[in-house]
Design a protein around this motif. Structure first.
Motif, PDB file in Angstrom:
ATOM      1  N   ILE A  39       0.841  -1.199   0.000  1.00  0.00           N
ATOM      2  CA  ILE A  39       0.000   0.000   0.000  1.00  0.00           C
ATOM      3  C   ILE A  39       0.876   1.249   0.000  1.00  0.00           C
ATOM      4  O   ILE A  39       0.626   2.185  -0.763  1.00  0.00           O
ATOM      5  CB  ILE A  39      -0.966   0.001   1.198  1.00  0.00           C
ATOM      6  N   GLN A  43       0.766   3.945  -2.976  1.00  0.00           N
ATOM      7  CA  GLN A  43       0.349   5.311  -2.677  1.00  0.00           C
ATOM      8  C   GLN A  43       1.439   6.306  -3.047  1.00  0.00           C
ATOM      9  O   GLN A  43       1.145   7.379  -3.593  1.00  0.00           O
ATOM     10  CB  GLN A  43      -0.055   5.442  -1.210  1.00  0.00           C
ATOM     11  N   SER A  53      -6.357   8.979  -4.685  1.00  0.00           N
ATOM     12  CA  SER A  53      -6.958   7.703  -4.316  1.00  0.00           C
ATOM     13  C   SER A  53      -7.657   7.845  -2.972  1.00  0.00           C
ATOM     14  O   SER A  53      -7.369   8.761  -2.201  1.00  0.00           O
ATOM     15  CB  SER A  53      -5.896   6.607  -4.238  1.00  0.00           C
ATOM     16  N   ALA A  56      -6.530   3.638   1.786  1.00  0.00           N
ATOM     17  CA  ALA A  56      -6.615   2.177   1.716  1.00  0.00           C
ATOM     18  C   ALA A  56      -6.704   1.596   3.118  1.00  0.00           C
ATOM     19  O   ALA A  56      -5.875   1.903   3.976  1.00  0.00           O
ATOM     20  CB  ALA A  56      -5.401   1.625   0.992  1.00  0.00           C
ATOM     21  N   HIS A  57      -7.707   0.761   3.343  1.00  0.00           N
ATOM     22  CA  HIS A  57      -7.884   0.104   4.645  1.00  0.00           C
ATOM     23  C   HIS A  57      -7.988  -1.406   4.497  1.00  0.00           C
ATOM     24  O   HIS A  57      -8.412  -2.083   5.422  1.00  0.00           O
ATOM     25  CB  HIS A  57      -9.149   0.635   5.331  1.00  0.00           C
ATOM     26  N   ASN A  59      -6.887  -4.593   1.231  1.00  0.00           N
ATOM     27  CA  ASN A  59      -5.840  -5.078   0.339  1.00  0.00           C
ATOM     28  C   ASN A  59      -5.993  -4.522  -1.079  1.00  0.00           C
ATOM     29  O   ASN A  59      -5.573  -5.127  -2.037  1.00  0.00           O
ATOM     30  CB  ASN A  59      -5.842  -6.607   0.298  1.00  0.00           C
ATOM     31  N   ILE A  61      -6.547  -0.546  -3.470  1.00  0.00           N
ATOM     32  CA  ILE A  61      -6.595   0.913  -3.533  1.00  0.00           C
ATOM     33  C   ILE A  61      -7.544   1.284  -4.667  1.00  0.00           C
ATOM     34  O   ILE A  61      -7.506   0.689  -5.747  1.00  0.00           O
ATOM     35  CB  ILE A  61      -5.195   1.506  -3.800  1.00  0.00           C
ATOM     36  N   ARG A  95     -10.036   0.035  -9.264  1.00  0.00           N
ATOM     37  CA  ARG A  95      -9.662  -0.616  -8.010  1.00  0.00           C
ATOM     38  C   ARG A  95      -8.571  -1.617  -8.327  1.00  0.00           C
ATOM     39  O   ARG A  95      -8.732  -2.475  -9.194  1.00  0.00           O
ATOM     40  CB  ARG A  95     -10.875  -1.330  -7.421  1.00  0.00           C
ATOM     41  N   SER A  97      -5.850  -4.404  -6.591  1.00  0.00           N
ATOM     42  CA  SER A  97      -5.452  -5.162  -5.413  1.00  0.00           C
ATOM     43  C   SER A  97      -3.955  -5.018  -5.199  1.00  0.00           C
ATOM     44  O   SER A  97      -3.183  -4.939  -6.156  1.00  0.00           O
ATOM     45  CB  SER A  97      -5.796  -6.644  -5.571  1.00  0.00           C
TER      46      SER A  97
END
Length: 124
Positions: A39, A43, A53, A56-57, A59, A61, A95, A97
């Motif tokens: 992540i 990012q 974006s 992310a929380h 797996n 973004i 999206r 992964s």
């Protein structure tokens, strides 16, 4: 059945393997750490490319490619990268992964190519 099945469903064998993996807490910690590193990498690269974006929380973004997401999906697919096109409320979002470091780097290189001169300009 194929018309209504989920695109990334799992088999019974895969579900049994997932249960076994959850019992191995060292493996779970290792996966969390690799995901967090992925992540952070993604990012940072998206920021470098000037792309926004959502935080992310998990797996994945969700990012704004500022183009119709269906077009970006098709172009990435031709490069061997599978993502998900955006939600109807977010027509320019895709999206992606979080993968292994080589997979994440492949995605970024492919995304730069798909976005073309716009992404290259930001890189300079």
């Amino acid at each position: 059945i194929n018309q209504v099945r989920e695109p990334f469903n799992t088999s019974r064998v895969a579900q049994a393997a997932a249960i076994a993996a959850l019992e191995d807490q060292e493996f779970v910690r290792e996966c969390r750490n690799r995901n967090a590193e992925g992540i952070a990498y993604l990012q940072n690269e998206l920021e470098r490319l000037g792309l926004e974006s959502f935080p992310a929380h998990g797996n994945f973004i969700m990012l704004d490619v500022r183009r119709p997401s269906g077009e970006v999906f098709q172009e990435l697919l031709r490069k061997g990268v599978i993502i998900r096109a955006g939600h109807h409320k977010y027509p320019t979002y895709i999206r992606v992964s979080v993968g292994s470091q080589p997979q994440n780097e492949l995605f970024i290189r492919a995304l730069e190519q798909v976005l073309g001169a716009e992404a290259a300009k930001v890189r300079l």
